[in-house]
Scaffold this motif. Sequence first.
Motif, PDB file in Angstrom:
ATOM      1  N   GLU A 100      40.554 -39.278  -3.904  1.00 18.93           N
ATOM      2  CA  GLU A 100      40.986 -37.897  -4.132  1.00 18.93           C
ATOM      3  C   GLU A 100      39.811 -36.937  -4.022  1.00 18.93           C
ATOM      4  N   THR A 101      38.659 -37.339  -4.545  1.00 14.53           N
ATOM      5  CA  THR A 101      37.467 -36.508  -4.465  1.00 14.53           C
ATOM      6  C   THR A 101      37.077 -36.286  -3.007  1.00 14.53           C
ATOM      7  N   ALA A 102      37.114 -37.333  -2.213  1.00 18.15           N
ATOM      8  CA  ALA A 102      36.800 -37.205  -0.788  1.00 18.15           C
ATOM      9  C   ALA A 102      37.781 -36.250  -0.114  1.00 18.15           C
ATOM     10  N   GLU A 103      39.064 -36.395  -0.405  1.00 17.65           N
ATOM     11  CA  GLU A 103      40.074 -35.518   0.202  1.00 17.65           C
ATOM     12  C   GLU A 103      39.842 -34.065  -0.184  1.00 17.65           C
ATOM     13  N   ILE A 104      39.568 -33.811  -1.449  1.00 17.02           N
ATOM     14  CA  ILE A 104      39.336 -32.446  -1.920  1.00 17.02           C
ATOM     15  C   ILE A 104      38.134 -31.833  -1.224  1.00 17.02           C
ATOM     16  N   LEU A 105      37.105 -32.631  -1.014  1.00 18.70           N
ATOM     17  CA  LEU A 105      35.890 -32.136  -0.361  1.00 18.70           C
ATOM     18  C   LEU A 105      36.002 -32.123   1.157  1.00 18.70           C
ATOM     19  N   GLY A 106      37.139 -32.549   1.679  1.00 19.66           N
ATOM     20  CA  GLY A 106      37.357 -32.525   3.120  1.00 19.66           C
ATOM     21  C   GLY A 106      36.608 -33.620   3.854  1.00 19.66           C
ATOM     22  N   LEU A 107      36.447 -34.767   3.211  1.00 24.02           N
ATOM     23  CA  LEU A 107      35.714 -35.878   3.806  1.00 24.02           C
ATOM     24  C   LEU A 107      36.641 -37.055   4.059  1.00 24.02           C
ATOM     25  N   SER A 108      36.227 -37.916   4.961  1.00 25.71           N
ATOM     26  CA  SER A 108      36.955 -39.171   5.125  1.00 25.71           C
ATOM     27  C   SER A 108      36.686 -40.020   3.886  1.00 25.71           C
ATOM     28  N   LYS A 109      37.498 -41.026   3.690  1.00 25.38           N
ATOM     29  CA  LYS A 109      37.334 -41.904   2.534  1.00 25.38           C
ATOM     30  C   LYS A 109      35.941 -42.537   2.535  1.00 25.38           C
ATOM     31  N   GLU A 110      35.508 -43.004   3.695  1.00 27.15           N
ATOM     32  CA  GLU A 110      34.201 -43.649   3.811  1.00 27.15           C
ATOM     33  C   GLU A 110      33.074 -42.669   3.521  1.00 27.15           C
ATOM     34  N   ALA A 111      33.168 -41.470   4.074  1.00 25.76           N
ATOM     35  CA  ALA A 111      32.140 -40.454   3.825  1.00 25.76           C
ATOM     36  C   ALA A 111      32.122 -40.056   2.349  1.00 25.76           C
ATOM     37  N   GLY A 112      33.284 -40.032   1.728  1.00 26.52           N
ATOM     38  CA  GLY A 112      33.368 -39.716   0.304  1.00 26.52           C
ATOM     39  C   GLY A 112      32.680 -40.771  -0.540  1.00 26.52           C
ATOM     40  N   TYR A 113      32.897 -42.050  -0.205  1.00 24.10           N
ATOM     41  CA  TYR A 113      32.227 -43.134  -0.918  1.00 24.10           C
ATOM     42  C   TYR A 113      30.709 -43.037  -0.755  1.00 24.10           C
ATOM     43  N   LYS A 114      30.277 -42.743   0.461  1.00 22.31           N
ATOM     44  CA  LYS A 114      28.840 -42.642   0.729  1.00 22.31           C
ATOM     45  C   LYS A 114      28.237 -41.466  -0.032  1.00 22.31           C
ATOM     46  N   LEU A 115      28.945 -40.338  -0.051  1.00 28.14           N
ATOM     47  CA  LEU A 115      28.466 -39.181  -0.797  1.00 28.14           C
ATOM     48  C   LEU A 115      28.359 -39.529  -2.284  1.00 28.14           C
ATOM     49  N   GLY A 116      29.338 -40.250  -2.798  1.00 28.35           N
ATOM     50  CA  GLY A 116      29.307 -40.675  -4.195  1.00 28.35           C
ATOM     51  C   GLY A 116      28.118 -41.577  -4.486  1.00 28.35           C
ATOM     52  N   GLN A 117      27.846 -42.505  -3.583  1.00 28.02           N
ATOM     53  CA  GLN A 117      26.691 -43.387  -3.748  1.00 28.02           C
ATOM     54  C   GLN A 117      25.396 -42.586  -3.783  1.00 28.02           C
ATOM     55  N   ARG A 118      25.261 -41.665  -2.844  1.00 28.21           N
ATOM     56  CA  ARG A 118      24.042 -40.853  -2.781  1.00 28.21           C
ATOM     57  C   ARG A 118      23.902 -39.968  -4.014  1.00 28.21           C
ATOM     58  N   ALA A 119      25.015 -39.414  -4.468  1.00 28.76           N
ATOM     59  CA  ALA A 119      24.990 -38.559  -5.660  1.00 28.76           C
ATOM     60  C   ALA A 119      24.530 -39.358  -6.878  1.00 28.76           C
ATOM     61  N   LYS A 120      25.066 -40.555  -7.032  1.00 31.67           N
ATOM     62  CA  LYS A 120      24.681 -41.391  -8.178  1.00 31.67           C
ATOM     63  C   LYS A 120      23.218 -41.824  -8.068  1.00 31.67           C
ATOM     64  N   GLN A 121      22.772 -42.149  -6.851  1.00 32.54           N
ATOM     65  CA  GLN A 121      21.372 -42.542  -6.665  1.00 32.54           C
ATOM     66  C   GLN A 121      20.432 -41.386  -7.014  1.00 32.54           C
ATOM     67  N   ARG A 122      20.769 -40.194  -6.534  1.00 29.93           N
ATOM     68  CA  ARG A 122      19.920 -39.028  -6.816  1.00 29.93           C
ATOM     69  C   ARG A 122      19.929 -38.719  -8.309  1.00 29.93           C
ATOM     70  N   LEU A 123      21.099 -38.824  -8.945  1.00 29.16           N
ATOM     71  CA  LEU A 123      21.190 -38.579 -10.377  1.00 29.16           C
ATOM     72  C   LEU A 123      20.365 -39.612 -11.153  1.00 29.16           C
ATOM     73  N   GLU A 124      20.389 -40.848 -10.710  1.00 33.46           N
ATOM     74  CA  GLU A 124      19.594 -41.886 -11.362  1.00 33.46           C
ATOM     75  C   GLU A 124      18.105 -41.554 -11.268  1.00 33.46           C
ATOM     76  N   ILE A 125      17.664 -41.089 -10.122  1.00 35.61           N
ATOM     77  CA  ILE A 125      16.256 -40.715  -9.940  1.00 35.61           C
ATOM     78  C   ILE A 125      15.893 -39.576 -10.899  1.00 35.61           C
ATOM     79  N   LEU A 126      16.753 -38.570 -10.964  1.00 37.12           N
ATOM     80  CA  LEU A 126      16.485 -37.438 -11.860  1.00 37.12           C
ATOM     81  C   LEU A 126      16.470 -37.877 -13.323  1.00 37.12           C
ATOM     82  N   CYS A 127      17.379 -38.780 -13.678  1.00 38.37           N
ATOM     83  CA  CYS A 127      17.431 -39.284 -15.052  1.00 38.37           C
ATOM     84  C   CYS A 127      16.184 -40.094 -15.392  1.00 38.37           C
ATOM     85  N   ARG A 128      15.682 -40.871 -14.428  1.00 42.25           N
ATOM     86  CA  ARG A 128      14.445 -41.630 -14.643  1.00 42.25           C
ATOM     87  C   ARG A 128      13.265 -40.673 -14.854  1.00 42.25           C
TER      88      ARG A 128
END
Length: 173
Positions: free
Chosen positions: A140-168
């Motif tokens: 649903e998040t991918a659809e709302i953002l106008g992304l394919s399902k795969e691109a949405g998953y990848k964006l989510g992965q990158r977002a979590k990775q970047r957030l982890e770096i900031l949290c560290r």
Amino acid sequence: MLALALAMVEGPEEQSKFRALAARYERLMFHVARQILPNEQDAEDAVQEAFLAIAKNFSKIFAVDSPKTKAFVVIVTESKAIDIARKNARQGQQVPLEDLPGLSVSAQGEDSLTQCILRLPARYRAWIQLHYAQGYTAEETAEILGLSKEAGYKLGQRAKQRLEILCREEGLL
């Protein structure tokens, strides 16, 4: 184009609710788009695109005048404005999607995790907010953002990775 978005919403009650949402948030949506897009016509296009995306997902909106709905509308509008900014940037120079600034945001409180989320690039922040704060699935998040399902998953992965770096960096992990 608002008529097109309205036509996507089924039933007279839902259409009435969509009209109320449009009346309530249209000025806010335009303001959000103008913070990202210098051109007024581009901002109007972003608002119209946002209305279409909202109409596609309108069954998930329960109350027009709620903080959750307001946040959803702002996130969708910001996303559509960033899409237009990215498209416009391709004509001159390539701007990485992650580096588009989006809205300048702030939050009350000194919570370190919140501050890390606010430091994320706009697209990552939108994914985190829609998925975790708003409770939308990854699809649903991918659809709302106008992304394919795969691109949405990848964006989510990158977002979590970047957030982890900031949290560290903040010593949270």
